[in-house]
Design a protein around this motif. Structure first.
Motif, PDB file in Angstrom:
ATOM      1  N   THR A 158       0.784  -1.232   0.000  1.00 44.28           N
ATOM      2  CA  THR A 158       0.000   0.000   0.000  1.00 44.28           C
ATOM      3  C   THR A 158       0.815   1.280   0.000  1.00 44.28           C
ATOM      4  OG1 THR A 158      -1.420  -1.293   1.386  1.00 44.28           O
ATOM      5  CG2 THR A 158      -2.082   0.957   0.989  1.00 44.28           C
ATOM      6  N   MET A 159       1.804   1.363   0.882  1.00 48.11           N
ATOM      7  CA  MET A 159       2.575   2.603   0.992  1.00 48.11           C
ATOM      8  C   MET A 159       3.235   2.931  -0.351  1.00 48.11           C
ATOM      9  SD  MET A 159       2.957   4.776   3.465  1.00 48.11           S
ATOM     10  CE  MET A 159       3.356   4.348   5.150  1.00 48.11           C
ATOM     11  N   GLU A 160       3.725   1.889  -0.991  1.00 50.94           N
ATOM     12  CA  GLU A 160       4.355   2.043  -2.294  1.00 50.94           C
ATOM     13  C   GLU A 160       3.357   2.659  -3.296  1.00 50.94           C
ATOM     14  OE1 GLU A 160       7.506   0.998  -2.432  1.00 50.94           O
ATOM     15  OE2 GLU A 160       7.571   1.822  -4.470  1.00 50.94           O
ATOM     16  N   LEU A 161       2.118   2.188  -3.254  1.00 46.43           N
ATOM     17  CA  LEU A 161       1.099   2.691  -4.176  1.00 46.43           C
ATOM     18  C   LEU A 161       0.726   4.133  -3.866  1.00 46.43           C
ATOM     19  CD1 LEU A 161      -1.260  -0.401  -4.320  1.00 46.43           C
ATOM     20  CD2 LEU A 161       0.400   0.312  -6.025  1.00 46.43           C
ATOM     21  N   ILE A 162       0.714   4.445  -2.573  1.00 48.31           N
ATOM     22  CA  ILE A 162       0.411   5.822  -2.169  1.00 48.31           C
ATOM     23  C   ILE A 162       1.499   6.747  -2.721  1.00 48.31           C
ATOM     24  CG2 ILE A 162       0.254   7.379  -0.187  1.00 48.31           C
ATOM     25  CD1 ILE A 162      -0.964   5.016   1.376  1.00 48.31           C
ATOM     26  N   PHE A 163       2.745   6.333  -2.573  1.00 44.52           N
ATOM     27  CA  PHE A 163       3.865   7.126  -3.093  1.00 44.52           C
ATOM     28  C   PHE A 163       3.708   7.306  -4.599  1.00 44.52           C
ATOM     29  CE2 PHE A 163       7.087   5.789   0.444  1.00 44.52           C
ATOM     30  CZ  PHE A 163       6.372   6.545   1.342  1.00 44.52           C
ATOM     31  N   GLN A 164       3.396   6.203  -5.269  1.00 43.54           N
ATOM     32  CA  GLN A 164       3.273   6.228  -6.727  1.00 43.54           C
ATOM     33  C   GLN A 164       2.181   7.202  -7.163  1.00 43.54           C
ATOM     34  OE1 GLN A 164       1.489   2.898  -9.149  1.00 43.54           O
ATOM     35  NE2 GLN A 164       3.570   2.129  -8.917  1.00 43.54           N
ATOM     36  N   PHE A 187      -0.879  -3.490  -8.616  1.00 43.84           N
ATOM     37  CA  PHE A 187      -1.979  -2.798  -7.942  1.00 43.84           C
ATOM     38  C   PHE A 187      -1.977  -1.309  -8.275  1.00 43.84           C
ATOM     39  CE2 PHE A 187      -1.171  -6.544  -5.450  1.00 43.84           C
ATOM     40  CZ  PHE A 187      -2.410  -6.932  -4.971  1.00 43.84           C
ATOM     41  N   LYS A 188      -3.154  -0.709  -8.160  1.00 45.89           N
ATOM     42  CA  LYS A 188      -3.267   0.756  -8.186  1.00 45.89           C
ATOM     43  C   LYS A 188      -4.348   1.136  -7.172  1.00 45.89           C
ATOM     44  CE  LYS A 188      -1.002   1.976 -12.168  1.00 45.89           C
ATOM     45  NZ  LYS A 188       0.215   2.766 -12.163  1.00 45.89           N
ATOM     46  N   ILE A 189      -4.265   2.367  -6.739  1.00 46.28           N
ATOM     47  CA  ILE A 189      -5.300   2.855  -5.829  1.00 46.28           C
ATOM     48  C   ILE A 189      -6.481   3.344  -6.657  1.00 46.28           C
ATOM     49  CG2 ILE A 189      -5.844   4.625  -4.111  1.00 46.28           C
ATOM     50  CD1 ILE A 189      -2.796   4.547  -3.374  1.00 46.28           C
ATOM     51  N   ALA A 190      -7.691   2.905  -6.306  1.00 46.29           N
ATOM     52  CA  ALA A 190      -8.892   3.374  -7.005  1.00 46.29           C
ATOM     53  C   ALA A 190      -9.168   4.811  -6.574  1.00 46.29           C
ATOM     54  CB  ALA A 190     -10.070   2.482  -6.653  1.00 46.29           C
ATOM     55  N   PRO A 191      -9.795   5.628  -7.404  1.00 43.75           N
ATOM     56  CA  PRO A 191     -10.291   5.318  -8.741  1.00 43.75           C
ATOM     57  C   PRO A 191      -9.167   5.232  -9.782  1.00 43.75           C
ATOM     58  CG  PRO A 191     -10.702   7.621  -8.208  1.00 43.75           C
ATOM     59  CD  PRO A 191     -10.127   6.995  -6.979  1.00 43.75           C
ATOM     60  N   THR A 192      -9.361   4.331 -10.717  1.00 40.73           N
ATOM     61  CA  THR A 192      -8.348   4.071 -11.734  1.00 40.73           C
ATOM     62  C   THR A 192      -8.652   4.870 -12.997  1.00 40.73           C
ATOM     63  OG1 THR A 192      -8.390   1.838 -10.850  1.00 40.73           O
ATOM     64  CG2 THR A 192      -7.139   2.171 -12.858  1.00 40.73           C
ATOM     65  N   ASP A 220     -18.925   3.249  -6.490  1.00 41.85           N
ATOM     66  CA  ASP A 220     -20.362   3.352  -6.218  1.00 41.85           C
ATOM     67  C   ASP A 220     -20.768   2.564  -4.969  1.00 41.85           C
ATOM     68  OD1 ASP A 220     -20.506   4.873  -8.454  1.00 41.85           O
ATOM     69  OD2 ASP A 220     -21.431   3.351  -9.746  1.00 41.85           O
ATOM     70  N   PHE A 221     -20.064   1.449  -4.727  1.00 45.40           N
ATOM     71  CA  PHE A 221     -20.424   0.603  -3.579  1.00 45.40           C
ATOM     72  C   PHE A 221     -19.193   0.355  -2.706  1.00 45.40           C
ATOM     73  CE2 PHE A 221     -23.407  -0.297  -6.977  1.00 45.40           C
ATOM     74  CZ  PHE A 221     -24.616  -0.079  -6.328  1.00 45.40           C
ATOM     75  N   PRO A 222     -18.812   1.377  -1.920  1.00 43.05           N
ATOM     76  CA  PRO A 222     -17.588   1.247  -1.115  1.00 43.05           C
ATOM     77  C   PRO A 222     -17.680   0.125  -0.087  1.00 43.05           C
ATOM     78  CG  PRO A 222     -18.659   3.390  -0.779  1.00 43.05           C
ATOM     79  CD  PRO A 222     -19.470   2.677  -1.779  1.00 43.05           C
ATOM     80  N   GLU A 223     -18.893  -0.409   0.124  1.00 39.34           N
ATOM     81  CA  GLU A 223     -19.016  -1.497   1.105  1.00 39.34           C
ATOM     82  C   GLU A 223     -18.392  -2.802   0.612  1.00 39.34           C
ATOM     83  OE1 GLU A 223     -21.397   0.198  -0.481  1.00 39.34           O
ATOM     84  OE2 GLU A 223     -23.335  -0.850  -0.499  1.00 39.34           O
ATOM     85  N   ILE A 224     -18.007  -2.847  -0.662  1.00 44.85           N
ATOM     86  CA  ILE A 224     -17.315  -4.043  -1.169  1.00 44.85           C
ATOM     87  C   ILE A 224     -15.965  -4.150  -0.481  1.00 44.85           C
ATOM     88  CG2 ILE A 224     -16.238  -5.110  -3.210  1.00 44.85           C
ATOM     89  CD1 ILE A 224     -18.367  -3.754  -4.921  1.00 44.85           C
ATOM     90  N   LYS A 225     -15.740  -5.307   0.152  1.00 44.24           N
ATOM     91  CA  LYS A 225     -14.462  -5.512   0.865  1.00 44.24           C
ATOM     92  C   LYS A 225     -13.427  -6.120  -0.059  1.00 44.24           C
ATOM     93  CE  LYS A 225     -14.085  -6.237   5.733  1.00 44.24           C
ATOM     94  NZ  LYS A 225     -15.058  -5.380   6.386  1.00 44.24           N
ATOM     95  N   GLU A 226     -13.858  -7.172  -0.757  1.00 45.38           N
ATOM     96  CA  GLU A 226     -12.954  -7.829  -1.705  1.00 45.38           C
ATOM     97  C   GLU A 226     -13.763  -8.268  -2.911  1.00 45.38           C
ATOM     98  OE1 GLU A 226     -10.720 -11.023   0.090  1.00 45.38           O
ATOM     99  OE2 GLU A 226     -10.112  -9.776   1.778  1.00 45.38           O
ATOM    100  N   GLY A 280      -8.886   3.561   5.358  1.00 41.64           N
ATOM    101  CA  GLY A 280      -8.428   4.946   5.303  1.00 41.64           C
ATOM    102  C   GLY A 280      -8.030   5.397   3.912  1.00 41.64           C
ATOM    103  N   LEU A 281      -8.113   4.506   2.949  1.00 41.36           N
ATOM    104  CA  LEU A 281      -7.595   4.809   1.625  1.00 41.36           C
ATOM    105  C   LEU A 281      -8.628   4.563   0.531  1.00 41.36           C
ATOM    106  CD1 LEU A 281      -4.946   5.555   0.151  1.00 41.36           C
ATOM    107  CD2 LEU A 281      -4.480   3.124  -0.052  1.00 41.36           C
ATOM    108  N   GLY A 282      -9.550   3.656   0.780  1.00 37.39           N
ATOM    109  CA  GLY A 282     -10.517   3.280  -0.257  1.00 37.39           C
ATOM    110  C   GLY A 282     -10.237   1.870  -0.714  1.00 37.39           C
ATOM    111  N   HIS A 283     -10.010   1.727  -2.020  1.00 35.52           N
ATOM    112  CA  HIS A 283      -9.793   0.380  -2.552  1.00 35.52           C
ATOM    113  C   HIS A 283      -8.531   0.300  -3.390  1.00 35.52           C
ATOM    114  CE1 HIS A 283     -14.119   0.187  -1.654  1.00 35.52           C
ATOM    115  NE2 HIS A 283     -13.910  -1.108  -1.503  1.00 35.52           N
TER     116      HIS A 283
END
Ligand code: ADP
Ligand code: MG
Length: 695
Positions: A267-273, A617-622, A667-673, A595-598
């Motif tokens: 995750t941290m790597e993706l945040i940096f990216q 991986f990428k942080i949504a929204p893509t 649209d549906f942030p309640e999706i966990k996986e 704390g980040l989303g998906h």
């Protein structure tokens, strides 16, 4: 948030130390020593009721007794007394406090209560707090010389600013830079970060004109969204070089989906990216890169012109540069013609340009100038060994002179005996030439400059809006799943949601019994696939819950009966699906990240996904650009193209699915996986044959 807010930490006009001590080996003494040693430009007020003076400076029994104004106060007394002193600071009109004392939140509930107490009091008076459990700050600007810190490194003023969540790592970086005679601008280590956050400090550095490059060390983030916003803004203005700890996988085993299991630690790597931060995994490299950033301009590309007066180190450097993604294009005929006139006869006129060991100042000057003037060259890599038979001082002067013009970056692998070539070394250092002992180090530093250029100039793309989506239909499914109090969606629910979001799936149907299965099978047509559908079965093929290439009704009966006998699940149903011809099997997944989303994942799929782990991986929204990048960034990217007589897959369709999935989780942030694994992909068709959603 604005610069004024934190100004008192870096540009205090007066400093008090609550808990000042005459004991030499105490924080309450060292901070005064540091302030005095570096020549803090304002008054220092030691606070101690038992003594008259400390280090020859008049002490006061209480902050309330200080005659003048106090802008910044250090508090180094034991935790139980801290809240009351914060209150006193408030009454005195103190603007900012550094609480060096440890023993608060990090010690449990009692400490947390004390922390809450002093924070409430500070808020009442509008006081900002750095710490507790921290080193503090430093501003090397001679206007202040504010060494508000108990660490030990000597500094000279410079343009690198450091913010570190750990004082130990911060001290290490500061010392490495100092040992290499590189200057420091601002330094902060904020410990528990009870009030002033890393993000605020980063923002402050972003606005600080004297800061040319920022080194950031992070362990965790308390407010990821805030960090992302600030980092994006600052990284667009100046380079942020960052390193994070805690990259090992955790909690991955507990995950129910492929995506969850594969995401640990990224995750941290993706945040940096996403934020445009240059990420490092090695402290040595981050320090060396910072040195190059602090004095050199950013190149416009990754083409290197190499100049050397020795063979071997230049070859090693070439290997390193190339493996860092840099290129060494040939030089133009015009350049060659010019160099033929200026170089020694033995020189090898090319890229690398070997000026040979006997080359003097004029040769180096011409070599660097010609390389700099080559349009296709973005930066200069120099190997400079100091031959005892050459006037190296003059060579160094020429290098420094050209570097001063800041046209293109120069990084140097400098090979010498620094004692005997002290003057040469000093000229290079004063000229701001980043000099490194090893060719690999110099090559990496130069490539970092060009990586920042890449990050800075990359296209971010846009988030596509899909107008053909039926959000209402998907919402109805999610609502009914919620009403049933379920976490894992059934195949039917999942496929209905995917249909509503126009994510292509293989033709399907559900049957409860053998007879139903035969009827549904006839409707879909043979050959087909039958899969067990039950909340308890996570990986169907592991338990014999997938039967492929079923050719007739007779086989349907046998397969369904066998599964019924073997699997014995009360909620067991049969998922009947068209059989797809052999294709590339891909995976697209989603994982919720607190704390980040998906996170959105893409990679090579199928039942072997955990073995190959070829996923990104990428942080949504893509965005569209990010989705396309994901396809190019997996290790097996070449398998998606024409390969051994097979046509390449329709990448556009895959990229679109990624963006539609991103829309779905938005649209549906309640999706966990969520997992689409596999997606069958060839040149004509891209379509999911297995999907899972966990709420
Ligand atoms: P699970 O992941 O639960 O084990 P899948 O539905 O992914 O079950 O099926 C396992 C494997 O079976 C897939 O990776 C794929 O190779 C094959 N398979 C599944 N569905 C089909 C299909 N419709 N057509 C062809 N092969 C399929
Ligand atoms: Mg699967």
């Amino acid at each position: 948030m604005n610069k004024d807010n934190l100004n008192y930490f870096y540009e205090p006009k007066s400093i008090a130390l609550i808990g000042a001590s005459v004991k030499e080996l105490s924080i309450g003494n060292i901070i005064i020593k540091n302030l005095v040693h570096y020549g803090f430009t304002g008054p220092i007020y030691p606070i101690n009721p038992k003594v008259d003076e400390i280090r020859g400076i008049k002490a006061y029994p209480s902050i309330m007794d200080v005659p003048g104004e106090v802008e910044l106060a250090h508090i180094v007394i034991p935790p139980p007394f801290v809240p009351e002193e914060v209150e006193n600071c408030g009454k005195k009109g103190v603007k900012a406090i550094i609480i060096n004392t440890a023993g608060f939140k990090e010690m449990g509930a009692e400490g947390q209560a004390l922390e809450d107490d002093f924070l409430a009091r500070a808020k009442k008076y509008g006081i900002r707090i750095i710490g507790p459990n921290c080193q503090g700050t430093i501003n090397s600007d001679p206007k202040y010389n504010a060494y508000c810190n108990f660490t030990f490194t000597f500094y000279k003023p410079g343009s690198i600013s450091i913010v570190a969540q750990s004082g130990g790592v911060g001290a290490l970086i500061m010392q490495v830079l100092h040992d290499m005679e590189i200057g420091l601008r601002l330094y902060s280590s904020n410990g528990n970060g009870s009030d002033v956050s890393i993000s605020e400090i980063l923002k402050y550095y972003g606005e600080d004109e004297g800061t040319k490059v920022i080194i950031l060390y992070l362990e965790s983030l308390s407010n990821t969204k805030e960090f992302m916003e600030v980092a994006m803004e600052v990284a667009a203005k100046k380079p942020i070089l960052a390193i994070s700890a805690g990259r090992t996988e955790k909690g991955a085993a507990a995950s129910k989906s492929h995506t969850g299991g594969l995401a640990g630690g990224v995750t941290m790597e993706l945040i940096f990216q996403k934020a445009g931060i240059l990420s490092f995994s090695n402290l040595e490299e981050i320090c060396h890169a910072a040195i190059a950033f602090s004095s050199q301009p950013i190149p416009n590309g990754s083409n290197v012109g190499m100049i050397t007066n020795t063979g071997g180190p230049a070859i090693i450097a070439t290997d390193e540069l190339v493996s860092c993604g840099m290129a060494m294009p040939p030089i133009s005929e015009k350049a060659k013609a010019e160099l033929k006139l200026t170089m020694l006869e033995q020189a090898s006129i090319n890229n690398p340009l070997d000026v040979v060991a006997t080359a003097g100042a004029a040769h180096f000057k011409s070599a660097i100038e010609v390389m700099m003037n080559e349009e296709q060259i973005d930066g200069i890599y120099l190997t400079f060994v100091t031959p005892p038979f050459v006037d190296c001082v003059s060579v160094a002067k020429e290098i420094a002179e050209i570097s001063k013009k800041q046209i293109k970056p120069i990084v140097c692998n400098y090979i010498t005996d620094k004692q005997n070539w002290g003057e040469t070394s000093k000229i290079l250092a004063d000229g701001g030439i980043p000099c490194f002992d090893y060719p690999e180090t110099a090559a990496k530093a130069l490539s970092s400059l060009s990586k920042y250029n890449e990050i800075r100039s990359r296209k971010k793309g846009s988030i596509k809006t899909f107008t053909d989506i039926n959000k209402g239909k998907a919402k109805a499914v999610f609502d009914s799943v919620k009403a049933q109090g379920k976490e894992v969606l059934t195949a039917k629910d999942v496929y209905e949601i995917l249909e509503a979001y126009k994510i292509p799936i293989a033709k399907w149907s559900i049957a409860k019994t053998v007879d139903e299965a035969v009827i549904e099978a006839e409707k879909i047509g043979f050959p087909l696939v039958i899969k067990a559908d039950s909340e308890k079965i996570i990986h169907k093929s592991d338990v014999g819950g997938v039967a492929i290439n079923i050719k007739n009704a007779e086989e349907v009966r046998t397969v369904v009966q066998n599964m019924q006998n073997k699997l014995q699940q009360p909620d067991l149903k049969f998922f009947i699906q068209e059989f797809l011809p052999e294709s590339r099997e891909l995976i697209i997944g989603v994982k919720e990240e607190e704390g980040l989303g998906h996170l959105i994942m893409f990679g090579m799929g199928g039942v072997m996904v955990e073995v190959y782990k070829d996923v990104v991986f990428k942080i949504a929204p893509t965005t569209d650009v990010e989705a396309n990048e994901m396809l190019e960034n997996i290790k097996s990217a070449a398998l998606l193209n024409d390969f051994r007589g097979k046509k390449g897959i329709d990448k556009g369709k895959v990229s679109e699915i990624l963006q539609r999935i991103s829309t779905l989780v938005n649209d549906f942030p309640e999706i966990k996986e969520l997992d689409l694994n596999p997606i069958f992909a060839n040149e004509n068709r891209v379509c999911a044959v297995d999907a899972r959603i966990i709420m």
